[in-house]
Design a protein around this motif. Structure first.
Motif, PDB file in Angstrom:
ATOM      1  N   GLY A 133       0.836  -1.190   0.000  1.00  0.00           N
ATOM      2  CA  GLY A 133       0.000   0.000   0.000  1.00  0.00           C
ATOM      3  C   GLY A 133       0.867   1.234   0.000  1.00  0.00           C
ATOM      4  N   PRO A 134       0.267   2.393   0.345  1.00  0.00           N
ATOM      5  CA  PRO A 134      -1.055   2.585   0.959  1.00  0.00           C
ATOM      6  C   PRO A 134      -2.185   2.533  -0.054  1.00  0.00           C
ATOM      7  CG  PRO A 134       0.015   4.696   0.630  1.00  0.00           C
ATOM      8  CD  PRO A 134       1.005   3.666   0.201  1.00  0.00           C
ATOM      9  N   PHE A 135      -3.405   2.318   0.457  1.00  0.00           N
ATOM     10  CA  PHE A 135      -4.605   2.282  -0.365  1.00  0.00           C
ATOM     11  C   PHE A 135      -5.553   3.389   0.089  1.00  0.00           C
ATOM     12  CE2 PHE A 135      -2.921  -2.038  -0.143  1.00  0.00           C
ATOM     13  CZ  PHE A 135      -2.811  -2.360  -1.490  1.00  0.00           C
ATOM     14  N   SER A 136      -5.889   4.303  -0.817  1.00  0.00           N
ATOM     15  CA  SER A 136      -6.813   5.386  -0.458  1.00  0.00           C
ATOM     16  C   SER A 136      -8.221   4.847  -0.272  1.00  0.00           C
ATOM     17  CB  SER A 136      -6.802   6.469  -1.539  1.00  0.00           C
ATOM     18  OG  SER A 136      -7.119   5.917  -2.805  1.00  0.00           O
ATOM     19  N   THR A 137      -8.587   3.838  -1.045  1.00  0.00           N
ATOM     20  CA  THR A 137      -9.888   3.174  -0.904  1.00  0.00           C
ATOM     21  C   THR A 137      -9.710   1.690  -1.197  1.00  0.00           C
ATOM     22  OG1 THR A 137     -10.424   3.548  -3.249  1.00  0.00           O
ATOM     23  CG2 THR A 137     -11.208   5.199  -1.668  1.00  0.00           C
ATOM     24  N   ALA A 138     -10.719   0.921  -0.875  1.00  0.00           N
ATOM     25  CA  ALA A 138     -10.837  -0.491  -1.297  1.00  0.00           C
ATOM     26  C   ALA A 138      -9.854  -1.446  -0.626  1.00  0.00           C
ATOM     27  CB  ALA A 138     -10.706  -0.622  -2.824  1.00  0.00           C
ATOM     28  N   ALA A 139      -9.161  -1.030   0.441  1.00  0.00           N
ATOM     29  CA  ALA A 139      -8.253  -1.963   1.127  1.00  0.00           C
ATOM     30  C   ALA A 139      -9.029  -3.167   1.650  1.00  0.00           C
ATOM     31  CB  ALA A 139      -7.524  -1.254   2.274  1.00  0.00           C
ATOM     32  N   LYS A 140     -10.191  -2.910   2.246  1.00  0.00           N
ATOM     33  CA  LYS A 140     -11.008  -4.009   2.791  1.00  0.00           C
ATOM     34  C   LYS A 140     -11.551  -4.886   1.665  1.00  0.00           C
ATOM     35  CE  LYS A 140     -14.677  -5.048   6.096  1.00  0.00           C
ATOM     36  NZ  LYS A 140     -15.295  -6.083   5.280  1.00  0.00           N
ATOM     37  N   ASP A 141     -11.920  -4.283   0.539  1.00  0.00           N
ATOM     38  CA  ASP A 141     -12.420  -5.058  -0.606  1.00  0.00           C
ATOM     39  C   ASP A 141     -11.343  -5.996  -1.135  1.00  0.00           C
ATOM     40  OD1 ASP A 141     -15.151  -3.999  -1.035  1.00  0.00           O
ATOM     41  OD2 ASP A 141     -14.104  -2.121  -1.334  1.00  0.00           O
ATOM     42  N   ILE A 142     -10.115  -5.493  -1.207  1.00  0.00           N
ATOM     43  CA  ILE A 142      -9.002  -6.325  -1.673  1.00  0.00           C
ATOM     44  C   ILE A 142      -8.783  -7.479  -0.709  1.00  0.00           C
ATOM     45  CG2 ILE A 142      -6.502  -6.358  -2.076  1.00  0.00           C
ATOM     46  CD1 ILE A 142      -6.811  -3.402  -3.008  1.00  0.00           C
ATOM     47  N   LEU A 143      -8.786  -7.166   0.589  1.00  0.00           N
ATOM     48  CA  LEU A 143      -8.548  -8.197   1.601  1.00  0.00           C
ATOM     49  C   LEU A 143      -9.663  -9.244   1.607  1.00  0.00           C
ATOM     50  CD1 LEU A 143      -6.281  -8.652   3.674  1.00  0.00           C
ATOM     51  CD2 LEU A 143      -7.774  -7.664   5.401  1.00  0.00           C
ATOM     52  N   ASP A 144     -10.916  -8.789   1.547  1.00  0.00           N
ATOM     53  CA  ASP A 144     -12.040  -9.733   1.508  1.00  0.00           C
ATOM     54  C   ASP A 144     -11.933 -10.659   0.297  1.00  0.00           C
ATOM     55  OD1 ASP A 144     -13.073  -8.639   3.785  1.00  0.00           O
ATOM     56  OD2 ASP A 144     -14.598  -7.427   2.792  1.00  0.00           O
ATOM     57  N   ARG A 206      -9.918 -12.377 -11.683  1.00  0.00           N
ATOM     58  CA  ARG A 206     -10.400 -13.516 -10.867  1.00  0.00           C
ATOM     59  C   ARG A 206     -11.810 -13.234 -10.331  1.00  0.00           C
ATOM     60  NH1 ARG A 206      -6.022 -16.960  -8.982  1.00  0.00           N
ATOM     61  NH2 ARG A 206      -7.542 -17.989  -7.625  1.00  0.00           N
ATOM     62  N   LEU A 207     -12.025 -11.987  -9.905  1.00  0.00           N
ATOM     63  CA  LEU A 207     -13.343 -11.617  -9.379  1.00  0.00           C
ATOM     64  C   LEU A 207     -14.412 -11.642 -10.474  1.00  0.00           C
ATOM     65  CD1 LEU A 207     -12.379  -8.658  -6.999  1.00  0.00           C
ATOM     66  CD2 LEU A 207     -13.122 -10.950  -6.325  1.00  0.00           C
ATOM     67  N   GLU A 208     -14.044 -11.206 -11.666  1.00  0.00           N
ATOM     68  CA  GLU A 208     -15.001 -11.228 -12.792  1.00  0.00           C
ATOM     69  C   GLU A 208     -15.408 -12.656 -13.134  1.00  0.00           C
ATOM     70  OE1 GLU A 208     -13.805  -7.082 -15.134  1.00  0.00           O
ATOM     71  OE2 GLU A 208     -12.812  -8.962 -15.663  1.00  0.00           O
ATOM     72  N   ASN A 209     -14.443 -13.584 -13.082  1.00  0.00           N
ATOM     73  CA  ASN A 209     -14.757 -15.001 -13.325  1.00  0.00           C
ATOM     74  C   ASN A 209     -15.717 -15.533 -12.266  1.00  0.00           C
ATOM     75  OD1 ASN A 209     -13.120 -15.092 -15.586  1.00  0.00           O
ATOM     76  ND2 ASN A 209     -11.322 -15.794 -14.454  1.00  0.00           N
ATOM     77  N   LYS A 210     -15.470 -15.136 -11.021  1.00  0.00           N
ATOM     78  CA  LYS A 210     -16.344 -15.571  -9.929  1.00  0.00           C
ATOM     79  C   LYS A 210     -17.745 -14.992 -10.086  1.00  0.00           C
ATOM     80  CE  LYS A 210     -16.712 -15.908  -4.933  1.00  0.00           C
ATOM     81  NZ  LYS A 210     -16.098 -15.677  -3.626  1.00  0.00           N
ATOM     82  N   SER A 215     -23.594 -15.656 -11.397  1.00  0.00           N
ATOM     83  CA  SER A 215     -24.773 -15.288 -12.197  1.00  0.00           C
ATOM     84  C   SER A 215     -25.300 -16.480 -13.001  1.00  0.00           C
ATOM     85  CB  SER A 215     -24.442 -14.119 -13.130  1.00  0.00           C
ATOM     86  OG  SER A 215     -23.409 -14.474 -14.024  1.00  0.00           O
ATOM     87  N   GLN A 216     -24.372 -17.339 -13.473  1.00  0.00           N
ATOM     88  CA  GLN A 216     -24.797 -18.539 -14.198  1.00  0.00           C
ATOM     89  C   GLN A 216     -25.574 -19.501 -13.298  1.00  0.00           C
ATOM     90  OE1 GLN A 216     -21.032 -19.897 -15.728  1.00  0.00           O
ATOM     91  NE2 GLN A 216     -21.229 -18.759 -17.668  1.00  0.00           N
ATOM     92  N   GLU A 221     -27.783 -11.882  -6.423  1.00  0.00           N
ATOM     93  CA  GLU A 221     -27.465 -10.931  -5.347  1.00  0.00           C
ATOM     94  C   GLU A 221     -25.984 -10.978  -5.000  1.00  0.00           C
ATOM     95  OE1 GLU A 221     -28.891  -9.943  -0.796  1.00  0.00           O
ATOM     96  OE2 GLU A 221     -30.243 -11.082  -2.092  1.00  0.00           O
ATOM     97  N   GLU A 222     -25.434 -12.188  -4.901  1.00  0.00           N
ATOM     98  CA  GLU A 222     -24.011 -12.335  -4.611  1.00  0.00           C
ATOM     99  C   GLU A 222     -23.160 -11.817  -5.775  1.00  0.00           C
ATOM    100  OE1 GLU A 222     -23.023 -16.268  -2.595  1.00  0.00           O
ATOM    101  OE2 GLU A 222     -25.118 -16.573  -3.205  1.00  0.00           O
ATOM    102  N   ALA A 223     -23.630 -12.049  -6.995  1.00  0.00           N
ATOM    103  CA  ALA A 223     -22.917 -11.548  -8.183  1.00  0.00           C
ATOM    104  C   ALA A 223     -22.871 -10.025  -8.183  1.00  0.00           C
ATOM    105  CB  ALA A 223     -23.588 -12.054  -9.459  1.00  0.00           C
ATOM    106  N   ALA A 224     -23.967  -9.406  -7.764  1.00  0.00           N
ATOM    107  CA  ALA A 224     -24.027  -7.939  -7.704  1.00  0.00           C
ATOM    108  C   ALA A 224     -23.051  -7.387  -6.668  1.00  0.00           C
ATOM    109  CB  ALA A 224     -25.452  -7.486  -7.380  1.00  0.00           C
ATOM    110  N   GLN A 225     -22.897  -8.103  -5.559  1.00  0.00           N
ATOM    111  CA  GLN A 225     -21.947  -7.678  -4.526  1.00  0.00           C
ATOM    112  C   GLN A 225     -20.511  -7.710  -5.058  1.00  0.00           C
ATOM    113  OE1 GLN A 225     -22.755 -10.293  -1.232  1.00  0.00           O
ATOM    114  NE2 GLN A 225     -24.602  -9.185  -0.601  1.00  0.00           N
ATOM    115  N   ILE A 226     -20.193  -8.768  -5.818  1.00  0.00           N
ATOM    116  CA  ILE A 226     -18.863  -8.872  -6.434  1.00  0.00           C
ATOM    117  C   ILE A 226     -18.671  -7.754  -7.454  1.00  0.00           C
ATOM    118  CG2 ILE A 226     -17.313 -10.298  -7.832  1.00  0.00           C
ATOM    119  CD1 ILE A 226     -17.655 -11.418  -5.068  1.00  0.00           C
ATOM    120  N   ARG A 227     -19.728  -7.462  -8.230  1.00  0.00           N
ATOM    121  CA  ARG A 227     -19.650  -6.376  -9.231  1.00  0.00           C
ATOM    122  C   ARG A 227     -19.320  -5.041  -8.561  1.00  0.00           C
ATOM    123  NH1 ARG A 227     -25.284  -4.875 -10.665  1.00  0.00           N
ATOM    124  NH2 ARG A 227     -24.979  -3.860  -8.648  1.00  0.00           N
ATOM    125  N   ASP A 228     -20.012  -4.744  -7.456  1.00  0.00           N
ATOM    126  CA  ASP A 228     -19.778  -3.483  -6.744  1.00  0.00           C
ATOM    127  C   ASP A 228     -18.366  -3.427  -6.167  1.00  0.00           C
ATOM    128  OD1 ASP A 228     -22.373  -2.840  -7.346  1.00  0.00           O
ATOM    129  OD2 ASP A 228     -23.170  -3.357  -5.369  1.00  0.00           O
TER     130      ASP A 228
END
Length: 609
Positions: A133-144, A206-210, A215-216, A221-228
């Protein structure tokens, strides 16, 4: 004033200029107070500004009626004190940066047998700590994302249980607690995870594949969370094709100013690749002007603090600003290593500065389009404020018969609510006056870390406005403050949108605007957001108190065990939903059974109702 100028010491220190009303105009530092302060003035029959000053400083000196100074040991101490006082007191003619928070880093302790990635904003003790890092945003998203993709140890308390838990059954962990994976094999997984933290493009793929697989399988709902999440990760960096052949760590800072807006852009290059970026806006009155040299100095001093986990040895800047050498010396003392501030004029490093400058210009264009609404100027004119309120802090309290008493501060900046800067406070005071006093005093205590805004809005009447004024004054801050209270008819408060004739109190006037007045509706909108935030936090605290009391009623469950449960599960809701097997990883089987029976009893009682 003239006598003070004659008696100035030839020593390092900090000087402060004040106007005729005692309001602070400017804070500066000097190697020699005598030489520096006298250079601002021309000594003739009357004291006047020196003719060689910039228009901005000339105007400021024209308003000076008094000065105070503080002598310090050396120039470094003067620079530190100057920066601290500017953030606390917010002088009229100094450059004030709002975005001076510490950014998060992802780190891992490689001395552990089965290490985990975690987030920190401070230095973590340990010989084999590795930061990203540092990460201005999305540090938690990356970690999750990392913990979803790789079967790492999911929780810090997992290994303490020494027994495979639910994460093993879900195939999210390979149960090193039971020796089901070796240290070497686990280290290979850590290496793969590290690659994705550094290479966001690979992580996003990797996230796009997931997302596609979800969605398939109709799990939309879970796909939308990954999209966001993907969108948030994309926003955390500026796209760059510039890679430096050497695996070099660089921090890049560029500042651009136009009209009454300036933008600061920071790029962070690690091992030859730009991994993240951040930006911040400075708004200023055109008649005061903008000192870009001071802006660079402040941007560096505010960002590189003692607790910064990782500081590059080279900082690239877009201007060869004055006091650069002094800032370098301070950084060397602060971090105990040589840190160079470089203004590159050619090559790959200049391209990086150009990239940051280009993005700063784009941010200014975007802000100018969003700033066409003149409501802030209207507010300034109507309420006779000192400055255009580009940043506003709004305060409210909430409680229920004295229980779960909380205070809330919401922020409105750059024409929108800045939710990342919202703060809530647990209060101990019993009455409304004392609660607001406690809330505002606690806010004043943090002025050095988070500078004062342009305006405070208090949910209350003239009594609370005067209280706020006194508190701000005692903190040495000259701050615009207004209060808004609900109009009461027959002892009832009316808040219906478009009908509420709320009363606004300022330093000089009382305003009873029409419900359709946009200026009233603007202040109401800010007050209502503070009320919503305070109420939401109050409800959470009340639920937490009720659940804690509920757990304490269980035989054998004391505060220490509740603390252990919360450290592991994170919330009372998660404790309630935990399986017997999960509970036994933290407590003995008897306690776990008692907790399950207790919550089952609650469920039965609710169903009967």
């Amino acid at each position: 004033m003239l006598q003070k100028l004659k008696n100035l010491p030839n020593k390092p220190g900090v000087y402060q200029y004040f106007d005729e009303k005692g309001n602070i105009l400017y804070i500066g530092k000097a190697k020699s107070l005598k030489n520096r302060v006298k250079s601002y003035f021309r000594f003739s029959s009357t004291l006047s500004p020196a003719p060689n000053l910039s228009p901005r400083i000339y105007k400021m000196i024209s308003e000076v009626e008094n000065l105070e100074y503080i002598v310090v040991e050396n120039e470094n101490d003067a620079l530190i004190l100057e920066n601290s006082l500017i953030k606390q007191l917010k002088p009229k003619y100094n450059i004030l940066l709002r975005d001076d928070k510490t950014y998060p880093y992802i780190y891992i302790d490689l001395s552990e047998d089965f290490p985990r990635f975690e987030i920190t904003r401070k230095v973590v003790k340990g010989e084999k700590i590795k930061y990203y890092g540092p990460f201005s945003t999305a540090a938690k998203d990356i970690l999750d994302s990392i913990y979803e993709i790789f079967p790492l140890v999911q929780k810090s308390g997992c290994l303490k249980g020494k027994k495979a838990c639910l994460f093993y059954q879900l195939k999210k962990c390979l149960a090193p607690c039971e020796g089901k994976i070796s240290k070497d094999d686990y280290a290979l997984i850590v290496q793969e995870a590290t690659k994705l933290i550094i290479d966001k493009k690979a992580l996003i793929k990797r996230l796009e594949n997931k997302m596609l697989k979800l969605s398939q399988n109709l799990r939309f709902e879970e796909a939308a969370q990954i999209r966001d999440r993907i969108e948030r990760i994309k926003k955390s960096e500026i796209n760059s094709n510039i890679d430096i052949a050497k695996l070099e760590d660089l921090d890049i800072i560029a500042i651009k100013a136009q009209e009454n807006i300036a933008a600061i852009v920071r790029l962070f290059m690690r091992e030859g690749k730009v991994i993240s970026s951040s930006s911040s806006i400075i708004r200023f009155d055109k008649d005061k002007g903008f000192d870009i040299d001071e802006a660079y100095k402040r941007a560096i001093l505010d960002f590189y603090k003692m607790e910064s986990p990782l500081v590059s040895k080279k900082i690239l800047v877009g201007k060869d600003f004055s006091q650069k050498d002094e800032v370098e010396r301070l950084l060397k003392d602060r971090f105990d290593k040589n840190i160079s501030i470089i203004y590159p004029k050619r090559g790959e490093k200049q391209k990086l500065i150009n990239l940051a400058a280009l993005n700063a210009k784009e941010i200014i264009k975007k802000e100018e389009k969003q700033s066409e609404d003149s409501i802030l100027e209207d507010i300034k004119k109507l309420f006779r404020l000192q400055n255009t309120p580009y940043r506003i802090e709004i305060f409210d309290n909430s409680h229920l018969k004295g229980s779960a008493t909380v205070g809330a501060m919401v922020i409105f900046e750059n024409n929108k609510f800045k939710k990342s800067d919202y703060r809530h406070y647990n209060l101990t005071s019993k009455d409304e006056y004392s609660q607001m006093k406690e809330l505002l005093q606690r806010r004043c205590e943090s002025f050095e870390k988070n500078s004062p805004p342009d305006l405070w809005i208090i949910d209350g009447g003239e009594t609370l406005r005067k209280l706020a004024q006194e508190i701000a004054k005692s903190a040495g801050v000259n701050l615009d403050i207004i209060a808004i209270s609900k109009e009461k008819v027959d002892f009832k408060a009316y808040r219906t949108k478009g009908k509420a004739k709320d009363i606004i109190y300022t330093k000089n006037d009382i305003f009873k605007l029409q419900p359709t007045d946009k200026r009233l509706q603007f202040v109401q909108k800010l007050r209502d957001e503070a009320h919503r935030f305070a109420l939401t936090f109050h409800k959470k605290q009340k639920i937490k108190e009720d659940k804690k009391i509920s757990l304490l009623k269980i035989k054998g469950i004391g505060k220490a065990k509740i603390r252990r449960l919360l450290n592991y599960f994170g919330s009372f809701e998660n404790i309630k939903e935990a399986s017997l097997e999960e509970l036994t990883t933290i407590l003995n089987k008897k306690d776990a059974l008692n907790i399950k029976k207790h919550f089952s009893k609650d469920l039965v009682n609710k169903n009967m109702l």
